[in-house]
Design a protein around this motif. Structure first.
Motif, PDB file in Angstrom:
ATOM      1  N   LEU A   4       0.941   4.654   1.272  1.00  0.00           N
ATOM      2  CA  LEU A   4       0.158   5.340   2.302  1.00  0.00           C
ATOM      3  C   LEU A   4      -0.145   6.792   1.931  1.00  0.00           C
ATOM      4  N   GLU A   5       0.840   7.486   1.370  1.00  0.00           N
ATOM      5  CA  GLU A   5       0.626   8.903   1.035  1.00  0.00           C
ATOM      6  C   GLU A   5      -0.471   9.044  -0.025  1.00  0.00           C
ATOM      7  N   LYS A  63      -8.182   9.552   0.230  1.00  0.00           N
ATOM      8  CA  LYS A  63      -9.227   9.584   1.255  1.00  0.00           C
ATOM      9  C   LYS A  63      -9.738  11.006   1.493  1.00  0.00           C
ATOM     10  N   ILE A  64      -8.815  11.969   1.509  1.00  0.00           N
ATOM     11  CA  ILE A  64      -9.270  13.363   1.661  1.00  0.00           C
ATOM     12  C   ILE A  64     -10.126  13.767   0.457  1.00  0.00           C
ATOM     13  N   ARG A 111      -4.025  20.183   4.000  1.00  0.00           N
ATOM     14  CA  ARG A 111      -5.335  19.822   3.443  1.00  0.00           C
ATOM     15  C   ARG A 111      -6.321  19.542   4.578  1.00  0.00           C
ATOM     16  N   LEU A 112      -5.861  18.839   5.607  1.00  0.00           N
ATOM     17  CA  LEU A 112      -6.757  18.474   6.720  1.00  0.00           C
ATOM     18  C   LEU A 112      -7.189  19.707   7.513  1.00  0.00           C
ATOM     19  N   ILE A 141       0.843  -1.197   0.000  1.00  0.00           N
ATOM     20  CA  ILE A 141       0.000   0.000   0.000  1.00  0.00           C
ATOM     21  C   ILE A 141       0.880   1.250   0.000  1.00  0.00           C
ATOM     22  N   LEU A 144      -0.345  17.121   3.465  1.00  0.00           N
ATOM     23  CA  LEU A 144      -1.531  16.435   3.999  1.00  0.00           C
ATOM     24  C   LEU A 144      -2.106  17.210   5.182  1.00  0.00           C
ATOM     25  N   PHE A 166      -9.708  21.469   5.446  1.00  0.00           N
ATOM     26  CA  PHE A 166     -10.950  20.680   5.415  1.00  0.00           C
ATOM     27  C   PHE A 166     -11.775  20.923   6.679  1.00  0.00           C
ATOM     28  N   ALA A 184      -5.256   4.915   5.719  1.00  0.00           N
ATOM     29  CA  ALA A 184      -5.366   6.350   5.472  1.00  0.00           C
ATOM     30  C   ALA A 184      -6.087   7.036   6.631  1.00  0.00           C
ATOM     31  N   ALA A 222      -5.994  -0.109   2.709  1.00  0.00           N
ATOM     32  CA  ALA A 222      -5.458   1.212   2.348  1.00  0.00           C
ATOM     33  C   ALA A 222      -6.369   2.310   2.885  1.00  0.00           C
ATOM     34  N   ASP A 223      -7.674   2.067   2.797  1.00  0.00           N
ATOM     35  CA  ASP A 223      -8.654   3.040   3.282  1.00  0.00           C
ATOM     36  C   ASP A 223      -8.545   3.201   4.805  1.00  0.00           C
ATOM     37  N   ALA A 246      -2.854   6.848  -0.623  1.00  0.00           N
ATOM     38  CA  ALA A 246      -4.127   6.446  -0.006  1.00  0.00           C
ATOM     39  C   ALA A 246      -4.705   7.584   0.829  1.00  0.00           C
ATOM     40  N   ALA A 247      -3.826   8.311   1.524  1.00  0.00           N
ATOM     41  CA  ALA A 247      -4.296   9.395   2.392  1.00  0.00           C
ATOM     42  C   ALA A 247      -4.861  10.550   1.561  1.00  0.00           C
ATOM     43  N   ASN A 248      -4.169  10.905   0.470  1.00  0.00           N
ATOM     44  CA  ASN A 248      -4.704  11.966  -0.383  1.00  0.00           C
ATOM     45  C   ASN A 248      -6.021  11.543  -1.031  1.00  0.00           C
ATOM     46  N   ARG A 272      -6.714  -5.285  -0.092  1.00  0.00           N
ATOM     47  CA  ARG A 272      -5.718  -4.203  -0.087  1.00  0.00           C
ATOM     48  C   ARG A 272      -6.396  -2.838  -0.103  1.00  0.00           C
ATOM     49  N   LEU A 302      -3.749   7.474   9.511  1.00  0.00           N
ATOM     50  CA  LEU A 302      -2.790   8.555   9.281  1.00  0.00           C
ATOM     51  C   LEU A 302      -3.448   9.927   9.393  1.00  0.00           C
ATOM     52  N   LEU A 303      -4.650  10.068   8.857  1.00  0.00           N
ATOM     53  CA  LEU A 303      -5.296  11.394   8.859  1.00  0.00           C
ATOM     54  C   LEU A 303      -5.586  11.853  10.295  1.00  0.00           C
TER      55      LEU A 303
END
Lengths: 110, 110, 110, 110
Positions: C87-88, C94-95, D10-11, C85, D7, D14, D70, D66-67, C90-92, D62, D73-74
């Motif tokens: 991660l970076e 998700k946002i 962006r958060l 995976i 990231l 948001f 994410a 990944a979701d 996947a995180a973008n 996967r 991480l967020l």
């Protein structure tokens, strides 16, 4: 008095004698529960199933797990007390629901 | 038979009737426990203490928490069964130790 | 190379130099992650929001939290590496999805 | 700007656009993180290592992982933002410390 009530009474008395009730909000107790669940998981994270079986037979791992499992239960009981939940009743009701939701497999009679 | 034993017997019978015992290793059950502790925390994460108190009085939150608390207990009991741990005894022993470790506060008599 | 890739490379090299790769299955790494998330929660469980703000200003709490947050990230990166995976990305992604799912509130123009 | 900063920006934007900052206390974000770590663990709890490998190759697992990764991480980035922690620096510092704490194994030259 059931074992659940007895443990809850001990915990309520324990907190009152130390004036810790003000810390025991639902949020704080839920966090403490999650922390203890994390400690329990940590005990097993690097061991294979076979290693766990062997270490449980040898002893010390079982005692560490019993200690962590107790911590999880103690915070769970305090959380239920703080929220007006009867844990034993809730647990039996959940098994009732699961018995409906997941019917037992039929035996293969072909 | 204690409430703890009764619940454990129901869970053991439930898993046997569905041939789910093979999934119930200590590692898997510890993961399931951590997952349910996470769901319990999630119910409370955005609410203030005052909102939790109000929503508990209104009802639905208490039912959701009771359901999640039951799930935590059911996996904890199955984990203890898989590891040969008597949870009720372990919990009482832990309170005994805590009573020694944290003596009650003296009243201030100045 | 991005900061995510750099950290992942360091972790992969670290595990290889110690022959720890055999421990780093997705299951084990997910358990380690849950354990570290539990430690992070534990740091905050008995503190009020105001106490957390004051202790963060004083210093030591921030260092303990930084240490636990680092542990969470390091296991998360290793889990993503073990599962293929990014991660970076996947995180973008998700946002992006959250921006669609939760449109910003309109200003009240009454 | 590093991927971590991007990231985080962006958060922060948001949350501001939705007036959600008031929910994003360190305690609440730590709870949300623990909840997401629990969801990640839940994805793997009943699968064997071999089943995980096969399902990762097939794809949908996967994407679900990944979701969840994410989400972890967020919330971790938002927690670090709320606490004034530079996560990337903390993670590199933690690897530095681990390199000292766990020296690589010597090759056996007997």
């Amino acid at each position: 008095m059931s074992g659940f009530e007895e443990l809850t009474n001990r915990l309520v008395g324990f907190a009152a004698a130390r004036q810790w009730e003000r810390f025991h909000t639902p949020k704080n107790l839920a966090m403490a529960l999650a922390g203890e669940a994390g400690e329990l998981v940590t005990e097993l994270q690097w061991l294979s199933d076979a290693e766990i079986r062997d270490e449980l037979a040898a002893g010390p791992l079982r005692e560490r797990l019993a200690d962590e499992a107790a911590d999880v239960l103690l915070y769970l009981l305090q959380l239920c007390h703080a929220c007006g939940i009867d844990l034993e009743t809730a647990a039996n009701a959940k098994i009732d629901r699961n018995e409906h939701r997941f019917p037992p497999q039929q035996e293969d009679r072909s």
